[in-house]
Write a protein that holds these residues in place. Structure first.
Motif, PDB file in Angstrom:
ATOM      1  N   TYR A 221       5.883   5.554   8.836  1.00 61.99           N
ATOM      2  CA  TYR A 221       6.284   5.697  10.245  1.00 61.99           C
ATOM      3  C   TYR A 221       6.800   4.389  10.823  1.00 61.99           C
ATOM      4  O   TYR A 221       7.532   4.384  11.789  1.00 61.99           O
ATOM      5  CB  TYR A 221       5.111   6.166  11.094  1.00 61.99           C
ATOM      6  CG  TYR A 221       4.595   7.522  10.711  1.00 61.99           C
ATOM      7  CD1 TYR A 221       5.350   8.657  10.971  1.00 61.99           C
ATOM      8  CD2 TYR A 221       3.361   7.658  10.096  1.00 61.99           C
ATOM      9  CE1 TYR A 221       4.872   9.901  10.613  1.00 61.99           C
ATOM     10  CE2 TYR A 221       2.881   8.905   9.746  1.00 61.99           C
ATOM     11  CZ  TYR A 221       3.644  10.020  10.002  1.00 61.99           C
ATOM     12  OH  TYR A 221       3.176  11.254   9.655  1.00 61.99           O
TER      13      TYR A 221
ATOM     14  N   PHE B 288       2.580   2.655   3.243  1.00 64.12           N
ATOM     15  CA  PHE B 288       3.173   1.652   4.128  1.00 64.12           C
ATOM     16  C   PHE B 288       4.634   2.003   4.422  1.00 64.12           C
ATOM     17  O   PHE B 288       5.403   2.325   3.532  1.00 64.12           O
ATOM     18  CB  PHE B 288       3.090   0.274   3.474  1.00 64.12           C
ATOM     19  CG  PHE B 288       3.342  -0.849   4.433  1.00 64.12           C
ATOM     20  CD1 PHE B 288       2.301  -1.422   5.134  1.00 64.12           C
ATOM     21  CD2 PHE B 288       4.631  -1.326   4.638  1.00 64.12           C
ATOM     22  CE1 PHE B 288       2.516  -2.447   6.029  1.00 64.12           C
ATOM     23  CE2 PHE B 288       4.853  -2.354   5.541  1.00 64.12           C
ATOM     24  CZ  PHE B 288       3.798  -2.910   6.227  1.00 64.12           C
TER      25      PHE B 288
ATOM     26  N   PRO C 156       0.828  -1.212   0.000  1.00 60.74           N
ATOM     27  CA  PRO C 156       0.000   0.000   0.000  1.00 60.74           C
ATOM     28  C   PRO C 156       0.864   1.264   0.000  1.00 60.74           C
ATOM     29  O   PRO C 156       2.006   1.253   0.466  1.00 60.74           O
ATOM     30  CB  PRO C 156      -0.805  -0.090   1.287  1.00 60.74           C
ATOM     31  CG  PRO C 156      -0.598  -1.462   1.810  1.00 60.74           C
ATOM     32  CD  PRO C 156       0.603  -2.036   1.183  1.00 60.74           C
TER      33      PRO C 156
ATOM     34  N   SER D 252      -3.796   4.559   7.469  1.00 62.91           N
ATOM     35  CA  SER D 252      -4.772   3.926   8.366  1.00 62.91           C
ATOM     36  C   SER D 252      -5.128   4.820   9.542  1.00 62.91           C
ATOM     37  O   SER D 252      -6.217   4.733  10.091  1.00 62.91           O
ATOM     38  CB  SER D 252      -4.202   2.597   8.868  1.00 62.91           C
ATOM     39  OG  SER D 252      -4.682   2.296  10.134  1.00 62.91           O
ATOM     40  N   MET D 253      -4.207   5.717   9.903  1.00 61.20           N
ATOM     41  CA  MET D 253      -4.512   6.647  10.997  1.00 61.20           C
ATOM     42  C   MET D 253      -5.593   7.626  10.582  1.00 61.20           C
ATOM     43  O   MET D 253      -6.413   8.036  11.398  1.00 61.20           O
ATOM     44  CB  MET D 253      -3.245   7.391  11.416  1.00 61.20           C
ATOM     45  CG  MET D 253      -2.339   6.529  12.263  1.00 61.20           C
ATOM     46  SD  MET D 253      -1.016   7.456  12.993  1.00 61.20           S
ATOM     47  CE  MET D 253       0.115   7.523  11.653  1.00 61.20           C
TER      48      MET D 253
ATOM     49  N   HIS E 243       6.067  -0.299  10.491  1.00 66.34           N
ATOM     50  CA  HIS E 243       5.583  -1.427   9.708  1.00 66.34           C
ATOM     51  C   HIS E 243       4.053  -1.415   9.645  1.00 66.34           C
ATOM     52  O   HIS E 243       3.390  -2.322  10.140  1.00 66.34           O
ATOM     53  CB  HIS E 243       6.094  -2.733  10.333  1.00 66.34           C
ATOM     54  CG  HIS E 243       5.880  -3.927   9.470  1.00 66.34           C
ATOM     55  ND1 HIS E 243       6.621  -4.170   8.345  1.00 66.34           N
ATOM     56  CD2 HIS E 243       4.987  -4.937   9.541  1.00 66.34           C
ATOM     57  CE1 HIS E 243       6.201  -5.292   7.778  1.00 66.34           C
ATOM     58  NE2 HIS E 243       5.204  -5.764   8.481  1.00 66.34           N
ATOM     59  N   TYR E 244       3.509  -0.351   9.105  1.00 66.74           N
ATOM     60  CA  TYR E 244       2.064  -0.260   8.933  1.00 66.74           C
ATOM     61  C   TYR E 244       1.740   0.837   7.929  1.00 66.74           C
ATOM     62  O   TYR E 244       2.609   1.601   7.527  1.00 66.74           O
ATOM     63  CB  TYR E 244       1.375   0.009  10.273  1.00 66.74           C
ATOM     64  CG  TYR E 244       1.824   1.275  10.975  1.00 66.74           C
ATOM     65  CD1 TYR E 244       2.917   1.278  11.829  1.00 66.74           C
ATOM     66  CD2 TYR E 244       1.146   2.472  10.780  1.00 66.74           C
ATOM     67  CE1 TYR E 244       3.329   2.434  12.473  1.00 66.74           C
ATOM     68  CE2 TYR E 244       1.549   3.629  11.425  1.00 66.74           C
ATOM     69  CZ  TYR E 244       2.641   3.598  12.262  1.00 66.74           C
ATOM     70  OH  TYR E 244       3.053   4.747  12.904  1.00 66.74           O
ATOM     71  N   ARG E 245       0.467   0.885   7.569  1.00 66.22           N
ATOM     72  CA  ARG E 245       0.005   1.851   6.578  1.00 66.22           C
ATOM     73  C   ARG E 245      -0.289   3.171   7.284  1.00 66.22           C
ATOM     74  O   ARG E 245      -1.199   3.244   8.098  1.00 66.22           O
ATOM     75  CB  ARG E 245      -1.257   1.301   5.926  1.00 66.22           C
ATOM     76  CG  ARG E 245      -1.548   1.748   4.513  1.00 66.22           C
ATOM     77  CD  ARG E 245      -2.621   0.840   3.924  1.00 66.22           C
ATOM     78  NE  ARG E 245      -3.791   0.815   4.801  1.00 66.22           N
ATOM     79  CZ  ARG E 245      -4.829   1.624   4.676  1.00 66.22           C
ATOM     80  NH1 ARG E 245      -4.858   2.533   3.743  1.00 66.22           N
ATOM     81  NH2 ARG E 245      -5.875   1.524   5.496  1.00 66.22           N
TER      82      ARG E 245
END
Lengths: 262, 155
Positions: free
Chosen positions: B38, B35, B32, B45-46, B40-42
């Motif tokens: 910040y 990704f 995505p 999503s925040m 290991h995440y999208r």
């Protein structure tokens, strides 16, 4: 130091006793020092946040103020569209009753939404109190570490969040949370948990559970701002986190926590 | 000595090259957009997490119209209890201003008793407690007490 002999690569290490003892003691001191530093970190707020301009959220719950009305659990469900039934909770209240014989009775009928009835007769009660539970927003959260698809994470504000679009509903995180704060959303079929009402925080509002708490038993704030109300509170009260032995870096601090609480 | 390259090496290199480039192309499309921004995440999503609509408007929104209730509340012990604590989620009412869009608690013994019923686990200094089995039996709380100003007795 080492001198290799010509026979088949066998090496003879020559060293003096003095040197060996010196090296060994330095190594031992370094190991002890490092492990001491590591283990005392949970007393601080565990991980050092990266972006210092953002808040680093923590929560305080005062057990002495909780009257077990269940407003928090009820408001949480309404605010975050979690179905009332089946009984999954982002936050819930437990009633602890310590009997005179030392045994502990813990109940949480319907998460405390409908209030509590004391089932233990008055003369058997040594003490009784309510413990509201919610996500601890750990700085070293076990639940985010087990996610195989990177769909749950600690945001730069220290809030543990879920990426609902990428969660595959594998339930690893539900198993990993030592506080039982996660569940699979019965409608969305993905993991769900307390977001500290992230959508409210972003609009400058308090989380729903804190908005409706009639006694102000809950408090949230910026742990990085040393003048904030929550830091003042932590300075003046002896607070404790749940399961400090697990070193989760929990940022949910309980005031007046009894040793019976699990 | 002349350098001799075994014939399978270039072939293997080609195969590796194909697989690696295939992997990079797939990765480009599968990972995505935000990704890893910040961690290991999208990161987007925040933004998703900040999207859900409000149900609880917050006390300040109530006081924009209900100044009179704020004045009443500020004079008595219910001063720190926010409106939505009893009235339930109010965002709908804030938008529509319709009476039907906000919950009006009945002021019965059950409603007030949820907090004020005598109970061994409550700290006395935190909350006033009444023994519902003895206190003015048969009457609703609201007949004597004004919930916004509980010690300003009616009549």
């Amino acid at each position: 130091m080492s001198q290799s002999t010509s026979t088949m690569g066998n090496e003879k290490v020559k060293t003096s006793r003095r040197k060996f003892l010196k090296n060994a003691s330095v190594l031992a001191a370094a190991t002890v020092g490092y492990s001491w530093l590591k283990s005392s970190q949970f007393l601080l707020h565990a991980a050092e946040p990266e972006d210092k301009s953002l808040p680093w959220y923590g929560v305080v719950i005062d057990i002495q103020k909780c009257i077990g009305c269940g407003n928090c659990a009820s408001a949480c469900k309404k605010e975050n569209d979690v179905p009332v039934e089946p009984f999954f909770f982002r936050t819930w209240v437990e009633q602890y009753t310590v009997k005179n014989d030392g045994s502990v009775n813990i109940i949480s009928p319907n998460g405390g939404i409908d209030g509590f009835k004391q089932t233990v007769p008055d003369e058997d009660i040594f003490k009784s109190f309510f413990v509201p539970k919610m996500c601890n927003h750990c700085a070293k959260s076990p639940c985010t570490q087990v996610c195989p698809v990177g769909a749950t994470y600690i945001s730069p504000e220290g809030v543990v969040l879920i990426d609902e679009k990428y969660c595959i509903g594998c339930r690893y995180c539900v198993q990993a949370c030592p506080y039982g704060c996660r569940f699979i959303h019965p409608v969305k079929k993905v993991a769900n948990k307390c977001t500290l009402c992230y959508h409210r925080l972003k609009k400058g509002l308090a989380p729903a559970c804190m908005e409706v708490c009639p006694t102000g038993a809950r408090m949230y704030g910026n742990l990085r701002d040393k003048d904030s109300a929550i830091v003042e509170y932590l300075k003046e009260h002896t607070t404790q986190v749940l399961r400090p032995n697990l070193n989760t870096g929990s940022k949910l601090y309980y005031n007046a926590l009894s040793s019976e609480v699990r | 000595m002349k350098f001799y390259l075994p014939p399978q090496i270039p072939r293997l290199a080609i195969a590796f090259g194909i697989f690696i480039s295939l992997f990079l192309v797939l990765r480009h499309f599968l990972v995505p957009d935000t990704f890893g921004e910040y961690g290991h995440y999208r990161a987007a999503s925040m933004i998703d997490n900040a999207k859900p609509e409000l149900h609880y408007a917050g006390q300040d929104a109530c006081f924009k119209c209900h100044q009179d209730i704020q004045d009443k509340k500020s004079q008595d012990v219910h001063v720190d209890i926010h409106c939505e604590s009893c009235h339930g989620p109010g965002e709908k009412h804030v938008i529509s201003s319709k009476v039907g869009d906000i919950f009006r608690p009945s002021g019965s013994r059950e409603v007030c008793g949820k907090c004020h019923a005598l109970y061994v686990g409550k700290v006395k200094s935190t909350i006033a407690q009444v023994d519902l089995a003895k206190h003015n039996i048969g009457k609703n709380c609201i007949e004597c007490h004004n919930p916004h100003q509980p010690w300003e007795m009616k009549k």
